[in-house]
Design a protein around this motif. Sequence first.
Motif, PDB file in Angstrom:
ATOM      1  N   ALA A 148       0.834  -1.200   0.000  1.00  0.00           N
ATOM      2  CA  ALA A 148       0.000   0.000   0.000  1.00  0.00           C
ATOM      3  C   ALA A 148       0.866   1.245   0.000  1.00  0.00           C
ATOM      4  N   GLY A 149       0.468   2.228  -0.791  1.00  0.00           N
ATOM      5  CA  GLY A 149       1.146   3.511  -0.813  1.00  0.00           C
ATOM      6  C   GLY A 149       2.297   3.612  -1.785  1.00  0.00           C
ATOM      7  N   VAL A 150       2.757   2.494  -2.336  1.00  0.00           N
ATOM      8  CA  VAL A 150       3.918   2.506  -3.225  1.00  0.00           C
ATOM      9  C   VAL A 150       3.506   2.939  -4.626  1.00  0.00           C
ATOM     10  N   ASP A 151       4.192   3.935  -5.146  1.00  0.00           N
ATOM     11  CA  ASP A 151       3.985   4.383  -6.511  1.00  0.00           C
ATOM     12  C   ASP A 151       5.002   3.671  -7.391  1.00  0.00           C
ATOM     13  N   VAL A 152       4.571   2.622  -8.067  1.00  0.00           N
ATOM     14  CA  VAL A 152       5.512   1.807  -8.846  1.00  0.00           C
ATOM     15  C   VAL A 152       6.098   2.589 -10.027  1.00  0.00           C
ATOM     16  N   ALA A 153       5.456   3.687 -10.394  1.00  0.00           N
ATOM     17  CA  ALA A 153       5.996   4.515 -11.472  1.00  0.00           C
ATOM     18  C   ALA A 153       7.129   5.409 -10.997  1.00  0.00           C
ATOM     19  N   ARG A 154       7.343   5.441  -9.662  1.00  0.00           N
ATOM     20  CA  ARG A 154       8.419   6.252  -9.086  1.00  0.00           C
ATOM     21  C   ARG A 154       9.253   5.381  -8.160  1.00  0.00           C
ATOM     22  N   LEU A 155       9.896   4.381  -8.755  1.00  0.00           N
ATOM     23  CA  LEU A 155      10.721   3.435  -8.002  1.00  0.00           C
ATOM     24  C   LEU A 155      12.191   3.704  -8.273  1.00  0.00           C
ATOM     25  N   GLY A 156      12.952   3.955  -7.216  1.00  0.00           N
ATOM     26  CA  GLY A 156      14.382   4.206  -7.333  1.00  0.00           C
ATOM     27  C   GLY A 156      15.192   3.108  -6.678  1.00  0.00           C
ATOM     28  N   LEU A 157      16.496   3.158  -6.890  1.00  0.00           N
ATOM     29  CA  LEU A 157      17.403   2.146  -6.366  1.00  0.00           C
ATOM     30  C   LEU A 157      18.656   2.815  -5.828  1.00  0.00           C
ATOM     31  N   LEU A 158      19.026   2.451  -4.607  1.00  0.00           N
ATOM     32  CA  LEU A 158      20.270   2.906  -3.987  1.00  0.00           C
ATOM     33  C   LEU A 158      21.078   1.689  -3.572  1.00  0.00           C
ATOM     34  N   GLY A 159      22.302   1.582  -4.073  1.00  0.00           N
ATOM     35  CA  GLY A 159      23.181   0.483  -3.698  1.00  0.00           C
ATOM     36  C   GLY A 159      24.411   1.015  -2.997  1.00  0.00           C
ATOM     37  N   ILE A 160      24.771   0.364  -1.892  1.00  0.00           N
ATOM     38  CA  ILE A 160      25.888   0.816  -1.068  1.00  0.00           C
ATOM     39  C   ILE A 160      27.016  -0.216  -1.119  1.00  0.00           C
ATOM     40  N   CYS A 161      28.227   0.234  -1.388  1.00  0.00           N
ATOM     41  CA  CYS A 161      29.415  -0.628  -1.461  1.00  0.00           C
ATOM     42  C   CYS A 161      29.146  -1.756  -2.457  1.00  0.00           C
ATOM     43  N   TYR A 166      26.116  -4.370  -7.456  1.00  0.00           N
ATOM     44  CA  TYR A 166      24.995  -5.225  -7.832  1.00  0.00           C
ATOM     45  C   TYR A 166      23.807  -4.402  -8.317  1.00  0.00           C
ATOM     46  N   SER A 167      23.649  -3.188  -7.808  1.00  0.00           N
ATOM     47  CA  SER A 167      22.572  -2.315  -8.277  1.00  0.00           C
ATOM     48  C   SER A 167      22.816  -1.874  -9.713  1.00  0.00           C
ATOM     49  N   LEU A 168      24.070  -1.581 -10.052  1.00  0.00           N
ATOM     50  CA  LEU A 168      24.377  -1.229 -11.435  1.00  0.00           C
ATOM     51  C   LEU A 168      24.013  -2.383 -12.373  1.00  0.00           C
ATOM     52  N   LYS A 169      24.285  -3.595 -11.934  1.00  0.00           N
ATOM     53  CA  LYS A 169      23.949  -4.755 -12.762  1.00  0.00           C
ATOM     54  C   LYS A 169      22.442  -4.942 -12.849  1.00  0.00           C
ATOM     55  N   ALA A 170      21.729  -4.829 -11.719  1.00  0.00           N
ATOM     56  CA  ALA A 170      20.274  -5.011 -11.722  1.00  0.00           C
ATOM     57  C   ALA A 170      19.591  -3.995 -12.614  1.00  0.00           C
ATOM     58  N   ALA A 171      20.080  -2.759 -12.586  1.00  0.00           N
ATOM     59  CA  ALA A 171      19.450  -1.675 -13.342  1.00  0.00           C
ATOM     60  C   ALA A 171      19.665  -1.812 -14.844  1.00  0.00           C
ATOM     61  N   GLN A 172      20.643  -2.630 -15.244  1.00  0.00           N
ATOM     62  CA  GLN A 172      20.870  -2.823 -16.669  1.00  0.00           C
ATOM     63  C   GLN A 172      19.642  -3.421 -17.347  1.00  0.00           C
ATOM     64  N   SER A 173      18.952  -4.319 -16.640  1.00  0.00           N
ATOM     65  CA  SER A 173      17.806  -4.998 -17.245  1.00  0.00           C
ATOM     66  C   SER A 173      16.478  -4.634 -16.607  1.00  0.00           C
ATOM     67  N   ASP A 174      16.481  -4.255 -15.339  1.00  0.00           N
ATOM     68  CA  ASP A 174      15.228  -4.011 -14.616  1.00  0.00           C
ATOM     69  C   ASP A 174      14.837  -2.541 -14.744  1.00  0.00           C
ATOM     70  N   LYS A 175      13.972  -2.281 -15.700  1.00  0.00           N
ATOM     71  CA  LYS A 175      13.598  -0.898 -15.979  1.00  0.00           C
ATOM     72  C   LYS A 175      12.440  -0.409 -15.108  1.00  0.00           C
ATOM     73  N   ARG A 176      12.052  -1.224 -14.117  1.00  0.00           N
ATOM     74  CA  ARG A 176      11.164  -0.698 -13.085  1.00  0.00           C
ATOM     75  C   ARG A 176      11.870   0.394 -12.299  1.00  0.00           C
ATOM     76  N   PHE A 177      13.187   0.307 -12.216  1.00  0.00           N
ATOM     77  CA  PHE A 177      13.964   1.323 -11.512  1.00  0.00           C
ATOM     78  C   PHE A 177      14.136   2.526 -12.433  1.00  0.00           C
ATOM     79  N   LYS A 178      13.548   3.634 -12.046  1.00  0.00           N
ATOM     80  CA  LYS A 178      13.552   4.834 -12.880  1.00  0.00           C
ATOM     81  C   LYS A 178      14.820   5.653 -12.703  1.00  0.00           C
TER      82      LYS A 178
END
Length: 351
Positions: A148-161, A166-178
């Motif tokens: 509830a409350g999640v706007d899937v059209a405004r989904l971001g990703l933050l990866g630490i260390c 791994y976030s750079l790799k995930a974002a290559q294919s997962d375009k849910r991350f805006k």
Amino acid sequence: MNLKTIGATCVAGAIGLLSSTSMAADYRKNPFTLAYEGAITANVAGAVNITPVKYKLNGLDIAANVYAPANFDAKKKYPTVVVAHPNGGTKEQVAGLYAQRLAEQGYITITADAAYQGGSAGTPRYVDKPANRVEDIHGMADFIAGQAGVDVARLGLLGICGGGGYSLKAAQSDKRFKSIATLSMFNSGQVRRNGYMDSQLDSVQERLQQASQARAREANSGEVAYANTAKLSDEQIAKLPFELYREGAEYYGKTHFHPNSSGSYTLGSLLNLMSWDATDHIDLVVQPLLMIAGSRADSLYMTQSAFAKAVNAKDKELFLLDGATHIETYWKPQYVDQAAAKLKDFFGRTL
């Protein structure tokens, strides 16, 4: 926040290095076992709240924390950020700190323990394969998108260390991350292959042979071999050759210790790690990209290399925290404040 799956965080795993030094962020004094300064100690109406959850990912129970902004209203829609933790870290340490800081800025956030690590299920323990860590990020997106409350059209990703690589790799294919941000990005494959700061280039084949033998023993007898298991004294820490490792031992073993956190990993994982690189196909990242790192971090070369290779990111920025080392970006207030302010600007503009 009304979540579909609610449960207590699992407390299990390895015991890290401890000394007589008092802990700056004592997980034992926090009801959610959070190990960072300024952590939530109770869910209070009208304030940022935290909800421990569990969900299934490929048959495994994943332990996560979801943070909701102050005055959360399930009927409204909020921008949301997935936060991936460092290698050997847990959701209760730096990933939780930044997840909470983003929630304070009005975001729903989620941070989960990697499969086979922390409070999440999976055996043998501390398997550290890149495919698993990338799948963890996809899985956090799967779960949080249904809340509830999640706007899937405004989904971001933050990866630490390591979570940044791994976030750079995930974002290559997962375009849910805006949009994608990294903090003190660590390219796990590059370091396991070449050594930190290319210090082990002369032993690549030898280490691959050791990993192959470990895989064979595990397959034949069930015996699991682990790397990075030494418990170091203060004197040994002081003699470590790299600042990241010295400060990391202090952070994970003393000041921000959590019992679910372990720097060890199965030796057989190196078969997967050493042939992997976070920047392979990074040209597939077309989303806005912010990479934050300390100007004095000895890991900075990895952020700079990845940033240069991300040629198709539509809107990219390298932001240096002047004077910060790698680990200082995890906890030191002036650097955390600067990074949080930059993330607020970035995600506010791109989500």
